[in-house]
Design a protein around this motif. Structure first.
Motif, mmCIF file in Angstrom:
data_model
loop_
_atom_site.group_PDB
_atom_site.id
_atom_site.type_symbol
_atom_site.label_atom_id
_atom_site.label_comp_id
_atom_site.label_asym_id
_atom_site.label_seq_id
_atom_site.Cartn_x
_atom_site.Cartn_y
_atom_site.Cartn_z
ATOM 1 N N LEU A 153 15.284 3.097 1.788
ATOM 2 C CA LEU A 153 13.920 2.643 1.968
ATOM 3 C C LEU A 153 12.959 3.423 1.513
ATOM 4 O O LEU A 153 11.910 2.885 0.781
ATOM 5 C CB LEU A 153 13.793 2.875 3.575
ATOM 6 C CG LEU A 153 14.060 2.057 4.582
ATOM 7 C CD1 LEU A 153 13.830 2.471 6.009
ATOM 8 C CD2 LEU A 153 13.620 0.548 4.455
ATOM 9 N N THR A 154 13.200 4.628 0.926
ATOM 10 C CA THR A 154 12.276 5.480 0.261
ATOM 11 C C THR A 154 12.129 4.782 -1.367
ATOM 12 O O THR A 154 11.155 4.739 -1.956
ATOM 13 C CB THR A 154 12.669 7.080 0.144
ATOM 14 O OG1 THR A 154 13.955 6.857 -0.497
ATOM 15 C CG2 THR A 154 12.335 7.503 1.521
ATOM 16 N N GLU A 155 13.055 4.359 -1.953
ATOM 17 C CA GLU A 155 13.012 3.842 -3.149
ATOM 18 C C GLU A 155 12.077 2.365 -2.988
ATOM 19 O O GLU A 155 11.297 2.050 -3.845
ATOM 20 C CB GLU A 155 14.396 3.511 -3.851
ATOM 21 C CG GLU A 155 15.096 4.796 -4.266
ATOM 22 C CD GLU A 155 15.969 4.845 -5.280
ATOM 23 O OE1 GLU A 155 15.352 3.983 -6.276
ATOM 24 O OE2 GLU A 155 16.623 5.350 -5.354
ATOM 25 N N ALA A 156 12.429 1.779 -2.035
ATOM 26 C CA ALA A 156 11.833 0.189 -1.922
ATOM 27 C C ALA A 156 10.266 0.810 -1.648
ATOM 28 O O ALA A 156 9.458 -0.014 -2.096
ATOM 29 C CB ALA A 156 12.395 -0.604 -0.987
ATOM 30 N N ALA A 157 10.003 1.811 -0.706
ATOM 31 C CA ALA A 157 8.576 1.820 -0.513
ATOM 32 C C ALA A 157 7.704 2.562 -1.717
ATOM 33 O O ALA A 157 6.652 2.041 -1.806
ATOM 34 C CB ALA A 157 8.535 2.874 0.635
ATOM 35 N N TRP A 158 8.590 3.121 -2.663
ATOM 36 C CA TRP A 158 8.108 3.742 -3.825
ATOM 37 C C TRP A 158 7.555 2.563 -4.757
ATOM 38 O O TRP A 158 6.689 2.454 -5.179
ATOM 39 C CB TRP A 158 9.030 4.563 -4.419
ATOM 40 C CG TRP A 158 8.115 5.182 -5.611
ATOM 41 C CD1 TRP A 158 7.206 6.343 -5.581
ATOM 42 C CD2 TRP A 158 8.264 4.760 -7.091
ATOM 43 N NE1 TRP A 158 6.842 6.661 -6.963
ATOM 44 C CE2 TRP A 158 7.531 5.965 -8.006
ATOM 45 C CE3 TRP A 158 9.017 3.869 -7.545
ATOM 46 C CZ2 TRP A 158 7.368 5.614 -9.204
ATOM 47 C CZ3 TRP A 158 8.853 3.684 -9.120
ATOM 48 C CH2 TRP A 158 8.163 4.600 -9.835
ATOM 49 N N LEU A 159 8.293 1.585 -4.966
ATOM 50 C CA LEU A 159 8.369 0.297 -5.707
ATOM 51 C C LEU A 159 7.066 -0.426 -5.310
ATOM 52 O O LEU A 159 6.041 -1.197 -6.072
ATOM 53 C CB LEU A 159 9.351 -0.418 -5.927
ATOM 54 C CG LEU A 159 10.498 -0.093 -6.685
ATOM 55 C CD1 LEU A 159 11.823 -0.808 -6.353
ATOM 56 C CD2 LEU A 159 10.145 0.279 -8.197
ATOM 57 N N LEU A 160 6.822 -0.460 -3.716
ATOM 58 C CA LEU A 160 5.671 -1.216 -3.161
ATOM 59 C C LEU A 160 4.602 -0.223 -2.767
ATOM 60 O O LEU A 160 3.684 -0.861 -2.309
ATOM 61 C CB LEU A 160 6.332 -1.873 -2.063
ATOM 62 C CG LEU A 160 7.461 -2.837 -2.053
ATOM 63 C CD1 LEU A 160 8.090 -3.217 -0.786
ATOM 64 C CD2 LEU A 160 7.029 -4.057 -2.879
ATOM 65 N N ARG A 161 4.501 0.753 -3.493
ATOM 66 C CA ARG A 161 3.429 1.923 -3.059
ATOM 67 C C ARG A 161 1.988 1.292 -3.249
ATOM 68 O O ARG A 161 0.918 1.861 -2.737
ATOM 69 C CB ARG A 161 3.635 3.187 -3.858
ATOM 70 C CG ARG A 161 3.311 3.117 -5.254
ATOM 71 C CD ARG A 161 4.007 4.266 -6.008
ATOM 72 N NE ARG A 161 3.865 4.323 -7.202
ATOM 73 C CZ ARG A 161 4.662 3.737 -7.967
ATOM 74 N NH1 ARG A 161 5.654 2.816 -7.884
ATOM 75 N NH2 ARG A 161 4.417 3.685 -9.705
ATOM 76 N N TYR A 162 1.715 0.305 -3.952
ATOM 77 C CA TYR A 162 0.343 -0.031 -4.524
ATOM 78 C C TYR A 162 -0.252 -1.084 -3.514
ATOM 79 O O TYR A 162 -1.285 -1.470 -3.451
ATOM 80 C CB TYR A 162 0.244 -0.616 -5.871
ATOM 81 C CG TYR A 162 0.220 0.397 -6.912
ATOM 82 C CD1 TYR A 162 -0.364 1.396 -7.041
ATOM 83 C CD2 TYR A 162 1.709 0.202 -7.429
ATOM 84 C CE1 TYR A 162 -0.122 2.468 -7.732
ATOM 85 C CE2 TYR A 162 1.832 1.370 -8.547
ATOM 86 C CZ TYR A 162 1.282 2.297 -8.672
ATOM 87 O OH TYR A 162 1.477 3.400 -9.693
ATOM 88 N N ASP A 163 0.716 -1.500 -2.487
ATOM 89 C CA ASP A 163 0.329 -2.398 -1.240
ATOM 90 C C ASP A 163 0.403 -1.749 0.140
ATOM 91 O O ASP A 163 1.400 -0.932 0.476
ATOM 92 C CB ASP A 163 1.536 -3.532 -1.113
ATOM 93 C CG ASP A 163 0.907 -4.465 -0.197
ATOM 94 O OD1 ASP A 163 -0.015 -4.272 0.642
ATOM 95 O OD2 ASP A 163 1.845 -5.603 -0.055
ATOM 96 N N PRO A 164 -1.080 -1.358 0.708
ATOM 97 C CA PRO A 164 -1.271 -0.636 1.539
ATOM 98 C C PRO A 164 -0.170 -1.096 2.970
ATOM 99 O O PRO A 164 0.042 -0.266 3.685
ATOM 100 C CB PRO A 164 -2.449 -0.713 1.812
ATOM 101 C CG PRO A 164 -3.164 -1.160 0.737
ATOM 102 C CD PRO A 164 -2.274 -2.259 0.089
#
Length: 95
Positions: A2-13
């Motif tokens: 999950l942390t990798e996916a969240a990092w890739l999506l970090r610009y979407d609040p």
């Protein structure tokens, strides 16, 4: 993880919230680790010492082996082309 996916999506609040909600729809499972998994994770760290693996990578390899999962979501293509989920098997890497 999950942390990798969240990092890739970090610009979407709202991305982290949507990512977590996706598990409730069966898009993926959140697997648990406990103290009994430590021995195997440590063995993976030793096995791939030359790559200087991160603990998160070793945990993901362990979960793949434990749960017979051969597909991983990671941006670390270099190392996950080397890590093995089982003898004579390779991980299928997404994205």
């Amino acid at each position: 993880m999950l942390t990798e996916a969240a990092w890739l999506l970090r610009y979407d609040p709202s991305a982290a919230e949507k990512l977590l909600q996706a598990a409730t729809f069966g898009l993926y499972r959140i697997l648990q680790l406990d103290e009994t998994d430590g021995v195997e994770i440590a063995a993976i760290l030793r096995e791939y010492r030359r790559l200087k693996p991160q603990l998160a990578d070793a945990a993901l390899v362990h979960l793949g082996r434990r749960e017979h999962i051969e597909t991983v979501f990671t941006v670390d293509h270099r190392d996950f082309r080397i890590y093995r989920p089982a003898p004579n098997k390779t991980f299928r890497i997404l994205p």
